[in-house]
Design a protein around this motif. Structure first.
Motif, PDB file in Angstrom:
ATOM      1  N   ALA A 151      -4.022  -3.842  -2.854  1.00 35.62           N
ATOM      2  CA  ALA A 151      -3.724  -3.402  -1.488  1.00 35.62           C
ATOM      3  C   ALA A 151      -4.442  -2.115  -1.124  1.00 35.62           C
ATOM      4  O   ALA A 151      -4.275  -1.614  -0.003  1.00 35.62           O
ATOM      5  CB  ALA A 151      -2.214  -3.224  -1.320  1.00 35.62           C
TER       6      ALA A 151
ATOM      7  N   VAL B 192      -6.274  -7.946  -0.966  1.00 43.07           N
ATOM      8  CA  VAL B 192      -5.408  -8.391   0.126  1.00 43.07           C
ATOM      9  C   VAL B 192      -5.576  -7.535   1.367  1.00 43.07           C
ATOM     10  O   VAL B 192      -5.380  -8.014   2.492  1.00 43.07           O
ATOM     11  CB  VAL B 192      -3.930  -8.448  -0.322  1.00 43.07           C
ATOM     12  CG1 VAL B 192      -3.723  -9.530  -1.362  1.00 43.07           C
ATOM     13  CG2 VAL B 192      -3.442  -7.091  -0.835  1.00 43.07           C
ATOM     14  N   SER B 193      -5.947  -6.270   1.192  1.00 42.06           N
ATOM     15  CA  SER B 193      -6.156  -5.397   2.354  1.00 42.06           C
ATOM     16  C   SER B 193      -7.352  -5.847   3.188  1.00 42.06           C
ATOM     17  O   SER B 193      -7.515  -5.410   4.330  1.00 42.06           O
ATOM     18  CB  SER B 193      -6.360  -3.943   1.913  1.00 42.06           C
ATOM     19  OG  SER B 193      -7.533  -3.814   1.121  1.00 42.06           O
ATOM     20  N   GLU B 194      -8.183  -6.722   2.630  1.00 36.46           N
ATOM     21  CA  GLU B 194      -9.322  -7.281   3.362  1.00 36.46           C
ATOM     22  C   GLU B 194      -9.122  -8.763   3.662  1.00 36.46           C
ATOM     23  O   GLU B 194     -10.070  -9.476   4.006  1.00 36.46           O
ATOM     24  CB  GLU B 194     -10.612  -7.061   2.557  1.00 36.46           C
ATOM     25  CG  GLU B 194     -10.943  -5.581   2.369  1.00 36.46           C
ATOM     26  CD  GLU B 194     -12.193  -5.347   1.540  1.00 36.46           C
ATOM     27  OE1 GLU B 194     -12.833  -6.350   1.126  1.00 36.46           O
ATOM     28  OE2 GLU B 194     -12.525  -4.180   1.294  1.00 36.46           O
ATOM     29  N   GLY B 195      -7.887  -9.217   3.520  1.00 35.94           N
ATOM     30  CA  GLY B 195      -7.565 -10.593   3.878  1.00 35.94           C
ATOM     31  C   GLY B 195      -7.840 -11.613   2.796  1.00 35.94           C
ATOM     32  O   GLY B 195      -7.847 -12.818   3.087  1.00 35.94           O
ATOM     33  N   GLU B 196      -8.049 -11.180   1.548  1.00 31.03           N
ATOM     34  CA  GLU B 196      -8.267 -12.119   0.447  1.00 31.03           C
ATOM     35  C   GLU B 196      -6.925 -12.470  -0.185  1.00 31.03           C
ATOM     36  O   GLU B 196      -6.222 -11.595  -0.685  1.00 31.03           O
ATOM     37  CB  GLU B 196      -9.182 -11.510  -0.618  1.00 31.03           C
ATOM     38  CG  GLU B 196     -10.597 -11.250  -0.153  1.00 31.03           C
ATOM     39  CD  GLU B 196     -11.446 -10.652  -1.262  1.00 31.03           C
ATOM     40  OE1 GLU B 196     -10.968 -10.560  -2.419  1.00 31.03           O
ATOM     41  OE2 GLU B 196     -12.581 -10.251  -0.969  1.00 31.03           O
ATOM     42  N   PHE B 197      -6.587 -13.756  -0.178  1.00 29.37           N
ATOM     43  CA  PHE B 197      -5.320 -14.211  -0.746  1.00 29.37           C
ATOM     44  C   PHE B 197      -5.546 -15.429  -1.613  1.00 29.37           C
ATOM     45  O   PHE B 197      -6.476 -16.212  -1.384  1.00 29.37           O
ATOM     46  CB  PHE B 197      -4.327 -14.570   0.371  1.00 29.37           C
ATOM     47  CG  PHE B 197      -3.805 -13.379   1.117  1.00 29.37           C
ATOM     48  CD1 PHE B 197      -2.680 -12.702   0.665  1.00 29.37           C
ATOM     49  CD2 PHE B 197      -4.441 -12.928   2.265  1.00 29.37           C
ATOM     50  CE1 PHE B 197      -2.193 -11.601   1.342  1.00 29.37           C
ATOM     51  CE2 PHE B 197      -3.963 -11.824   2.953  1.00 29.37           C
ATOM     52  CZ  PHE B 197      -2.841 -11.164   2.486  1.00 29.37           C
TER      53      PHE B 197
ATOM     54  N   GLU C 159       0.084  -4.178  10.099  1.00 29.38           N
ATOM     55  CA  GLU C 159      -1.211  -4.756   9.775  1.00 29.38           C
ATOM     56  C   GLU C 159      -1.034  -6.253   9.508  1.00 29.38           C
ATOM     57  O   GLU C 159      -0.126  -6.654   8.783  1.00 29.38           O
ATOM     58  CB  GLU C 159      -1.810  -4.086   8.533  1.00 29.38           C
ATOM     59  CG  GLU C 159      -2.117  -2.604   8.698  1.00 29.38           C
ATOM     60  CD  GLU C 159      -3.332  -2.351   9.563  1.00 29.38           C
ATOM     61  OE1 GLU C 159      -4.084  -3.324   9.851  1.00 29.38           O
ATOM     62  OE2 GLU C 159      -3.544  -1.196   9.964  1.00 29.38           O
TER      63      GLU C 159
ATOM     64  N   TRP D 282      -2.566  -8.283   7.533  1.00 30.19           N
ATOM     65  CA  TRP D 282      -2.596  -8.656   6.117  1.00 30.19           C
ATOM     66  C   TRP D 282      -1.276  -8.360   5.424  1.00 30.19           C
ATOM     67  O   TRP D 282      -0.893  -9.064   4.478  1.00 30.19           O
ATOM     68  CB  TRP D 282      -3.764  -7.998   5.394  1.00 30.19           C
ATOM     69  CG  TRP D 282      -3.732  -6.490   5.280  1.00 30.19           C
ATOM     70  CD1 TRP D 282      -4.286  -5.595   6.140  1.00 30.19           C
ATOM     71  CD2 TRP D 282      -3.130  -5.713   4.225  1.00 30.19           C
ATOM     72  NE1 TRP D 282      -4.076  -4.302   5.693  1.00 30.19           N
ATOM     73  CE2 TRP D 282      -3.373  -4.348   4.522  1.00 30.19           C
ATOM     74  CE3 TRP D 282      -2.422  -6.036   3.066  1.00 30.19           C
ATOM     75  CZ2 TRP D 282      -2.924  -3.308   3.701  1.00 30.19           C
ATOM     76  CZ3 TRP D 282      -1.971  -5.002   2.248  1.00 30.19           C
ATOM     77  CH2 TRP D 282      -2.227  -3.660   2.563  1.00 30.19           C
TER      78      TRP D 282
ATOM     79  N   THR E 231       1.090 -11.283   6.111  1.00 26.80           N
ATOM     80  CA  THR E 231       0.785 -12.417   5.233  1.00 26.80           C
ATOM     81  C   THR E 231       1.244 -12.145   3.807  1.00 26.80           C
ATOM     82  O   THR E 231       1.854 -13.005   3.159  1.00 26.80           O
ATOM     83  CB  THR E 231      -0.726 -12.703   5.250  1.00 26.80           C
ATOM     84  OG1 THR E 231      -1.152 -12.949   6.592  1.00 26.80           O
ATOM     85  CG2 THR E 231      -1.065 -13.911   4.387  1.00 26.80           C
ATOM     86  N   LEU E 232       0.951 -10.943   3.320  1.00 31.53           N
ATOM     87  CA  LEU E 232       1.358 -10.587   1.961  1.00 31.53           C
ATOM     88  C   LEU E 232       2.872 -10.614   1.822  1.00 31.53           C
ATOM     89  O   LEU E 232       3.404 -11.072   0.800  1.00 31.53           O
ATOM     90  CB  LEU E 232       0.818  -9.200   1.602  1.00 31.53           C
ATOM     91  CG  LEU E 232       1.148  -8.695   0.192  1.00 31.53           C
ATOM     92  CD1 LEU E 232       0.579  -9.627  -0.863  1.00 31.53           C
ATOM     93  CD2 LEU E 232       0.627  -7.269  -0.002  1.00 31.53           C
TER      94      LEU E 232
END
Length: 240
Positions: A11, A35-40, A68, A70, A73-74
């Motif tokens: 994060a 995850v802070s860049e939208g990678e999940f 935010e 992201w 989503t997280l």
């Protein structure tokens, strides 16, 4: 038995040593997601299957209550994983985020807890197996968990804030057991730009010696203990 496969939810924002530090301390196969860049990772299957045995949620320069996309989503993902019984360990921001998403409350402390601090254990949790009743760890945070999620147990603390909790196989630690001395010095230097008084920054830097940092070795055991929890969990969520 093969090494556990851990999903690291990084994060932190921008280029940071977060992934490097966690990889160094975890004796496991680690797949990192920024995850802070939208990678999940892929979402758990309808049958509860998921290709990872556990999760570590890193620290971050953000606040858990920031708005935010992201984070939304997280939040949905960690709630789903908690309900499936996937072991999770949150560090600093991750500790606060897990507490918040599972029903607790996090807020601004109005000050920084910064430097090497003594932490007292309150509970004989598997996360603290073979650790002393008091230990030293490095801290850097200005938010705190004010209220734990329903059913959670406070595992450790000090005069400043809640330092650890558990809720089933979900754990959070407010301190940074993954920091090496280089990271400590880098993070403390960065506090100058965040308004921390220069004299306080200098005092913490003066304390950041190899000898002082060696006192945090006991705190690092949470990683070994977390992996022991992962390996002992009877819920088989990982894909065959």
């Amino acid at each position: 038995m093969s090494a556990p496969h851990i999903a690291l939810f990084d994060a932190s924002v921008g280029e940071t040593p977060a992934e490097r530090n966690v990889r160094r301390e975890l004796d496991a196969t680690v797949t990192a997601f920024k995850v802070s860049e939208g990678e999940f990772p892929e979402w758990p299957g309808a049958d509860g299957s998921w290709p990872y045995d556990g999760v570590v949620v890193s620290g971050s320069q953000t606040a858990v209550y920031d708005d935010e996309p992201w984070m939304e989503t997280l939040g949905e993902l960690v709630v789903d994983l908690h309900e499936l019984g996937v072991p999770m360990l949150g560090i600093c921001w991750g500790h606060q985020f897990l507490a918040q998403e599972l029903g607790g409350c996090v807020d601004d402390m109005g000050e920084y807890e910064l430097g090497y601090q003594r932490i007292e254990r309150y509970d004989d949790s598997p996360l603290f197996a073979s650790m002393p009743g008091e230990f030293v760890a490095f801290e850097t945070h200005s938010d705190e968990v004010l209220r734990l999620p329903p059913g959670a147990v406070e595992l450790a603390g000090n005069e400043t804030s809640c330092q650890a909790f558990s809720l089933g196989p979900t754990f959070g630690v407010q301190f940074h057991p993954e920091y090496d001395l280089e990271t400590v010095r880098q993070v403390v230097e960065g506090k100058r730009e965040e308004g921390v008084p220069a004299e306080r920054v200098e005092a913490v830097l003066a304390e950041a010696t190899p000898e002082r940092h060696a006192e945090t070795e006991a705190a690092k055991r949470v990683f070994e203990n977390f992996l022991a929890v992962v390996e002992s969990e009877p819920i088989a969520t990982a894909a065959e």
